[in-house]
Design a protein around this motif. Sequence first.
Motif, PDB file in Angstrom:
ATOM      1  N   ALA A  84       0.821  -1.207   0.000  1.00 28.68           N
ATOM      2  CA  ALA A  84       0.000   0.000   0.000  1.00 28.68           C
ATOM      3  C   ALA A  84       0.856   1.258   0.000  1.00 28.68           C
ATOM      4  CB  ALA A  84      -0.932  -0.013   1.207  1.00 28.68           C
ATOM      5  N   ARG A  85       1.969   1.252   0.698  1.00 28.05           N
ATOM      6  CA  ARG A  85       2.824   2.439   0.752  1.00 28.05           C
ATOM      7  C   ARG A  85       3.392   2.800  -0.614  1.00 28.05           C
ATOM      8  NH1 ARG A  85       3.414   4.325   5.727  1.00 28.05           N
ATOM      9  NH2 ARG A  85       3.167   2.912   7.457  1.00 28.05           N
ATOM     10  N   GLU A  86       3.514   1.829  -1.505  1.00 23.03           N
ATOM     11  CA  GLU A  86       3.987   2.114  -2.861  1.00 23.03           C
ATOM     12  C   GLU A  86       2.886   2.736  -3.708  1.00 23.03           C
ATOM     13  OE1 GLU A  86       5.627  -1.432  -4.581  1.00 23.03           O
ATOM     14  OE2 GLU A  86       6.862  -1.810  -2.828  1.00 23.03           O
ATOM     15  N   MET A  87       1.651   2.527  -3.318  1.00 27.44           N
ATOM     16  CA  MET A  87       0.522   3.019  -4.108  1.00 27.44           C
ATOM     17  C   MET A  87      -0.088   4.294  -3.533  1.00 27.44           C
ATOM     18  SD  MET A  87      -1.362  -0.635  -4.923  1.00 27.44           S
ATOM     19  CE  MET A  87      -2.544  -0.318  -3.692  1.00 27.44           C
ATOM     20  N   LEU A  88       0.215   4.642  -2.313  1.00 29.67           N
ATOM     21  CA  LEU A  88      -0.443   5.737  -1.631  1.00 29.67           C
ATOM     22  C   LEU A  88       0.564   6.820  -1.272  1.00 29.67           C
ATOM     23  CD1 LEU A  88      -3.003   6.825  -0.146  1.00 29.67           C
ATOM     24  CD2 LEU A  88      -2.187   5.580   1.850  1.00 29.67           C
ATOM     25  N   ALA A  89       0.210   8.049  -1.558  1.00 29.17           N
ATOM     26  CA  ALA A  89       1.034   9.182  -1.152  1.00 29.17           C
ATOM     27  C   ALA A  89       0.128  10.220  -0.521  1.00 29.17           C
ATOM     28  CB  ALA A  89       1.759   9.771  -2.350  1.00 29.17           C
ATOM     29  N   ILE A  90       0.593  10.800   0.545  1.00 27.11           N
ATOM     30  CA  ILE A  90      -0.170  11.833   1.239  1.00 27.11           C
ATOM     31  C   ILE A  90       0.648  13.111   1.201  1.00 27.11           C
ATOM     32  CG2 ILE A  90      -1.152  12.552   3.445  1.00 27.11           C
ATOM     33  CD1 ILE A  90      -1.568   9.554   4.052  1.00 27.11           C
ATOM     34  N   TYR A  91       0.000  14.191   0.778  1.00 26.99           N
ATOM     35  CA  TYR A  91       0.664  15.474   0.660  1.00 26.99           C
ATOM     36  C   TYR A  91       0.054  16.443   1.651  1.00 26.99           C
ATOM     37  CZ  TYR A  91       2.438  13.390  -3.519  1.00 26.99           C
ATOM     38  OH  TYR A  91       3.058  12.529  -4.378  1.00 26.99           O
ATOM     39  N   PRO A  92       0.877  17.219   2.341  1.00 26.66           N
ATOM     40  CA  PRO A  92       0.327  18.180   3.296  1.00 26.66           C
ATOM     41  C   PRO A  92      -0.435  19.279   2.562  1.00 26.66           C
ATOM     42  CG  PRO A  92       2.694  18.497   3.051  1.00 26.66           C
ATOM     43  CD  PRO A  92       2.327  17.271   2.262  1.00 26.66           C
ATOM     44  N   GLY A  93      -1.538  19.694   3.124  1.00 34.51           N
ATOM     45  CA  GLY A  93      -2.319  20.719   2.468  1.00 34.51           C
ATOM     46  C   GLY A  93      -3.341  21.373   3.370  1.00 34.51           C
ATOM     47  N   ALA A  94      -2.995  21.647   4.600  1.00 38.39           N
ATOM     48  CA  ALA A  94      -3.948  22.277   5.514  1.00 38.39           C
ATOM     49  C   ALA A  94      -4.200  23.721   5.138  1.00 38.39           C
ATOM     50  CB  ALA A  94      -3.446  22.194   6.947  1.00 38.39           C
ATOM     51  N   GLY A  95      -3.218  24.352   4.533  1.00 38.40           N
ATOM     52  CA  GLY A  95      -3.388  25.743   4.142  1.00 38.40           C
ATOM     53  C   GLY A  95      -3.602  26.632   5.343  1.00 38.40           C
ATOM     54  N   ALA A  96      -4.489  27.609   5.184  1.00 39.97           N
ATOM     55  CA  ALA A  96      -4.736  28.594   6.237  1.00 39.97           C
ATOM     56  C   ALA A  96      -5.676  28.069   7.321  1.00 39.97           C
ATOM     57  CB  ALA A  96      -5.293  29.872   5.627  1.00 39.97           C
ATOM     58  N   GLY A  97      -6.199  26.862   7.161  1.00 40.99           N
ATOM     59  CA  GLY A  97      -7.071  26.277   8.167  1.00 40.99           C
ATOM     60  C   GLY A  97      -8.397  25.836   7.584  1.00 40.99           C
ATOM     61  N   TYR A  98      -9.176  25.168   8.400  1.00 39.32           N
ATOM     62  CA  TYR A  98     -10.460  24.620   7.965  1.00 39.32           C
ATOM     63  C   TYR A  98     -11.386  25.732   7.483  1.00 39.32           C
ATOM     64  CZ  TYR A  98     -15.027  22.478   8.010  1.00 39.32           C
ATOM     65  OH  TYR A  98     -16.264  22.046   7.634  1.00 39.32           O
ATOM     66  N   GLY A  99     -11.886  25.571   6.269  1.00 42.54           N
ATOM     67  CA  GLY A  99     -12.847  26.512   5.721  1.00 42.54           C
ATOM     68  C   GLY A  99     -12.269  27.855   5.309  1.00 42.54           C
ATOM     69  N   VAL A 100     -10.958  28.025   5.447  1.00 44.75           N
ATOM     70  CA  VAL A 100     -10.326  29.291   5.076  1.00 44.75           C
ATOM     71  C   VAL A 100      -9.751  29.149   3.681  1.00 44.75           C
ATOM     72  CG1 VAL A 100      -8.543  30.980   5.649  1.00 44.75           C
ATOM     73  CG2 VAL A 100      -9.771  29.775   7.482  1.00 44.75           C
ATOM     74  N   ALA A 101     -10.207  29.980   2.769  1.00 41.96           N
ATOM     75  CA  ALA A 101      -9.765  29.911   1.383  1.00 41.96           C
ATOM     76  C   ALA A 101      -8.929  31.133   1.039  1.00 41.96           C
ATOM     77  CB  ALA A 101     -10.971  29.831   0.455  1.00 41.96           C
ATOM     78  N   THR A 102      -7.758  30.885   0.496  1.00 46.52           N
ATOM     79  CA  THR A 102      -6.917  31.984   0.040  1.00 46.52           C
ATOM     80  C   THR A 102      -7.379  32.421  -1.352  1.00 46.52           C
ATOM     81  OG1 THR A 102      -5.353  30.497  -1.027  1.00 46.52           O
ATOM     82  CG2 THR A 102      -4.926  31.045   1.298  1.00 46.52           C
ATOM     83  N   PRO A 103      -7.007  33.598  -1.776  1.00 44.50           N
ATOM     84  CA  PRO A 103      -7.346  34.016  -3.146  1.00 44.50           C
ATOM     85  C   PRO A 103      -6.782  33.053  -4.195  1.00 44.50           C
ATOM     86  CG  PRO A 103      -6.657  35.915  -1.859  1.00 44.50           C
ATOM     87  CD  PRO A 103      -6.391  34.688  -1.020  1.00 44.50           C
ATOM     88  N   GLU A 104      -5.597  32.498  -3.935  1.00 45.81           N
ATOM     89  CA  GLU A 104      -4.993  31.547  -4.875  1.00 45.81           C
ATOM     90  C   GLU A 104      -5.814  30.268  -4.980  1.00 45.81           C
ATOM     91  OE1 GLU A 104      -2.101  34.394  -3.376  1.00 45.81           O
ATOM     92  OE2 GLU A 104      -3.280  32.929  -2.260  1.00 45.81           O
ATOM     93  N   LEU A 105      -6.308  29.783  -3.845  1.00 49.91           N
ATOM     94  CA  LEU A 105      -7.140  28.580  -3.851  1.00 49.91           C
ATOM     95  C   LEU A 105      -8.445  28.836  -4.590  1.00 49.91           C
ATOM     96  CD1 LEU A 105      -7.983  25.725  -2.977  1.00 49.91           C
ATOM     97  CD2 LEU A 105      -8.712  26.709  -0.799  1.00 49.91           C
ATOM     98  N   MET A 106      -9.059  29.992  -4.341  1.00 51.44           N
ATOM     99  CA  MET A 106     -10.318  30.314  -5.017  1.00 51.44           C
ATOM    100  C   MET A 106     -10.094  30.459  -6.524  1.00 51.44           C
ATOM    101  SD  MET A 106     -12.532  30.076  -2.699  1.00 51.44           S
ATOM    102  CE  MET A 106     -13.992  30.737  -3.470  1.00 51.44           C
ATOM    103  N   ALA A 107      -8.973  31.044  -6.920  1.00 48.27           N
ATOM    104  CA  ALA A 107      -8.662  31.182  -8.346  1.00 48.27           C
ATOM    105  C   ALA A 107      -8.447  29.808  -8.973  1.00 48.27           C
ATOM    106  CB  ALA A 107      -7.426  32.059  -8.535  1.00 48.27           C
ATOM    107  N   PHE A 108      -7.793  28.905  -8.257  1.00 48.91           N
ATOM    108  CA  PHE A 108      -7.582  27.544  -8.741  1.00 48.91           C
ATOM    109  C   PHE A 108      -8.913  26.826  -8.930  1.00 48.91           C
ATOM    110  CE2 PHE A 108      -7.072  23.008  -7.896  1.00 48.91           C
ATOM    111  CZ  PHE A 108      -6.086  22.670  -8.814  1.00 48.91           C
ATOM    112  N   CYS A 109      -9.806  26.939  -7.954  1.00 53.51           N
ATOM    113  CA  CYS A 109     -11.125  26.302  -8.059  1.00 53.51           C
ATOM    114  C   CYS A 109     -11.907  26.882  -9.231  1.00 53.51           C
ATOM    115  CB  CYS A 109     -11.896  26.468  -6.753  1.00 53.51           C
ATOM    116  SG  CYS A 109     -11.235  25.510  -5.369  1.00 53.51           S
TER     117      CYS A 109
END
Length: 105
Positions: free
Chosen positions: A17-42
């Motif tokens: 499973a470790r060869e098939m699964l990767a976890i990337y950090p991505g908490a950002g500014a916190g739960y429910g907090v969207a940066t302008p960059e994130l909103m532009a990406f969406c």
Amino acid sequence: IDAEVSELSGGSFEACAREMLAIYPGAGAGYGVATPELMAFCAETARQSGVLLDHTYSGKALYYFAQAARAQPERFRGKHILFWHTGGAPAPQKRNAYLPVSPRI
């Protein structure tokens, strides 16, 4: 997980499973907090693909994965990548920030 995959494949699947699964950090500014960059990406994702991403879960996850893929393209080139979009829609107060406006008929 390894034992279950091996059992389900009749013992012919040797990867762990470790060869098939990767976890990337991505908490950002916190739960429910969207940066302008994130909103532009969406917004750009919605415009280009029609896929709606919420700014709390799926949008943030794909945003941070895309950053990792851009930073280390050789790690992902030629690989099969599964992004599991778990659903969700933009919260009403954020929706107008990035969805294209359609004229009313």
